[in-house]
Design a protein around this motif. Structure first.
Motif, PDB file in Angstrom:
ATOM      1  N   SER A 198       0.785  -1.240  -0.068  1.00 44.58           N
ATOM      2  CA  SER A 198       0.007   0.032  -0.058  1.00 44.58           C
ATOM      3  C   SER A 198       0.886   1.291   0.061  1.00 44.58           C
ATOM      4  CB  SER A 198      -0.940   0.297   1.205  1.00 44.58           C
ATOM      5  OG  SER A 198      -0.172  -0.023   2.325  1.00 44.58           O
ATOM      6  N   ALA A 199       0.287   2.288  -0.199  1.00 43.87           N
ATOM      7  CA  ALA A 199       1.319   3.591  -0.306  1.00 43.87           C
ATOM      8  C   ALA A 199       0.111   4.726   0.261  1.00 43.87           C
ATOM      9  CB  ALA A 199       1.686   4.057  -1.621  1.00 43.87           C
ATOM     10  N   ARG A 200       0.498   5.892   0.767  1.00 44.62           N
ATOM     11  CA  ARG A 200      -0.104   7.102   0.931  1.00 44.62           C
ATOM     12  C   ARG A 200       0.581   8.113  -0.022  1.00 44.62           C
ATOM     13  NH1 ARG A 200      -3.293   7.508   5.595  1.00 44.62           N
ATOM     14  NH2 ARG A 200      -2.993  10.038   5.095  1.00 44.62           N
ATOM     15  N   GLN A 201      -0.403   8.703  -1.000  1.00 46.89           N
ATOM     16  CA  GLN A 201       0.064   9.512  -1.783  1.00 46.89           C
ATOM     17  C   GLN A 201      -0.488  10.941  -2.098  1.00 46.89           C
ATOM     18  OE1 GLN A 201       1.143   7.642  -5.794  1.00 46.89           O
ATOM     19  NE2 GLN A 201      -0.381   8.802  -6.514  1.00 46.89           N
ATOM     20  N   THR A 202       0.058  12.030  -2.090  1.00 45.15           N
ATOM     21  CA  THR A 202      -0.571  13.289  -2.281  1.00 45.15           C
ATOM     22  C   THR A 202      -0.039  13.887  -3.700  1.00 45.15           C
ATOM     23  OG1 THR A 202      -0.441  13.808  -0.053  1.00 45.15           O
ATOM     24  CG2 THR A 202      -0.639  15.486  -1.475  1.00 45.15           C
ATOM     25  N   VAL A 203      -1.087  14.336  -4.508  1.00 41.72           N
ATOM     26  CA  VAL A 203      -0.824  14.861  -5.829  1.00 41.72           C
ATOM     27  C   VAL A 203      -1.056  16.443  -5.897  1.00 41.72           C
ATOM     28  CG1 VAL A 203      -1.452  14.932  -8.293  1.00 41.72           C
ATOM     29  CG2 VAL A 203      -1.300  12.820  -7.005  1.00 41.72           C
ATOM     30  N   GLY A 204      -0.099  17.240  -6.451  1.00 41.60           N
ATOM     31  CA  GLY A 204      -0.321  18.675  -6.334  1.00 41.60           C
ATOM     32  C   GLY A 204       0.412  19.304  -7.632  1.00 41.60           C
ATOM     33  N   ALA A 205       0.287  20.516  -7.905  1.00 47.09           N
ATOM     34  CA  ALA A 205       0.823  21.164  -8.815  1.00 47.09           C
ATOM     35  C   ALA A 205       1.653  22.504  -8.271  1.00 47.09           C
ATOM     36  CB  ALA A 205      -0.220  21.621  -9.762  1.00 47.09           C
TER      37      ALA A 205
END
Length: 261
Positions: A198-205
């Motif tokens: 599993s993973a914890r992920q944050t997407v931004g810009a």
């Protein structure tokens, strides 16, 4: 003009000579959209690669049995997406294909390879460094303890797509730079018997700095997608912390959204 369902095969333009276009004139889908979809699919799957010429709109309309405005509209939709460019005196040329990545626990290398994008990697850094506060917290190690820092430039079809920075526990596995340039990090983990769970992920810009723009062949201030991810194995142990940046002009995340019951 070809009849409904006829297949128009291009012959004059080398980039299109191996492609068959199925244009259904009886479909409610507009012909320009059908053509644009099939051209985009050819680019995404590497049948048409950066540098290939499609010819001019007049030639294309004759070869495909379509009106010039229809061809122009199809091409413009792909120009707007950044997949094609019009060059005076040359015609329409493939620029690059945009990477569409599913939002799941997978590696960029595996996703690109599966999509036929021909991934290439340059290892910029592979060394032991003291863990910063953020890295230590993500990996569950003491601040200042040694971790492996990797920095890699990932490209497809000779064009940079992403700059990947990863941190791993120093004793996790042997990270040979030569092997990292020929395969993916997650593939090396699996080969070493590490089962990603599993993973914890944050997407931004954000906007590209001058240094990032130079590495990614973008202009300073260009839009970048960002991703932070902490991956865990099947025992719950954190095995990787990544901070990645991607060219927004060449990269998207693909979501599937489900309604809760």
């Amino acid at each position: 003009m070809a009849k409904t369902g006829d297949r128009a095969r291009t012959t004059a333009a080398p980039a299109l000579s191996s492609l068959d276009f199925a244009l259904d004139r009886g479909s409610p889908v507009p012909l320009y959209h059908q053509l644009a979809q099939q051209l985009e699919a050819a680019i995404e799957h590497g049948v048409l690669i950066p540098g290939n010429l499609l010819g001019n709109e007049v030639d294309l309309s004759v070869r495909l049995g379509l009106s010039r405005p229809t061809v122009r509209q199809a091409i413009q939709s792909l120009v707007d997406k950044g997949l094609l460019v019009r060059r005076r005196g040359v015609g329409t040329q493939v620029v690059h294909s945009q990477v569409k990545r599913p939002l799941e626990l997978s590696s960029l290398y595996d996703d690109l390879e599966e999509a036929g994008q021909g991934p290439a990697t340059e290892v910029v850094r592979n060394e032991l460094v003291p863990a910063s506060c953020d890295v230590a917290a993500a990996l569950g190690v003491a601040e200042g303890s040694e971790v492996t820092a990797l920095e890699r430039l990932r490209s497809t079809h000779g064009q940079p797509v992403a700059l990947l920075c990863n941190y791993l526990p120093s004793a996790l596995l042997d990270l040979d730079s030569a092997r990292l340039e020929s395969t993916g990090l997650y593939r090396m983990m699996r080969s070493a018997g590490i089962t990603l769970h599993s993973a914890r992920q944050t997407v931004g810009a954000r906007a590209a700095t001058a240094e990032e723009a130079a590495r990614l062949d973008e202009r300073e201030g260009a839009a970048l997608l960002t991703m932070r991810r902490t991956a865990y194995d099947d025992t719950g142990r954190p095995v990787e912390y990544g901070t990645h940046i991607y060219r927004a002009s060449r990269y998207t995340f693909d979501f599937q959204l489900l309604v809760r019951p």
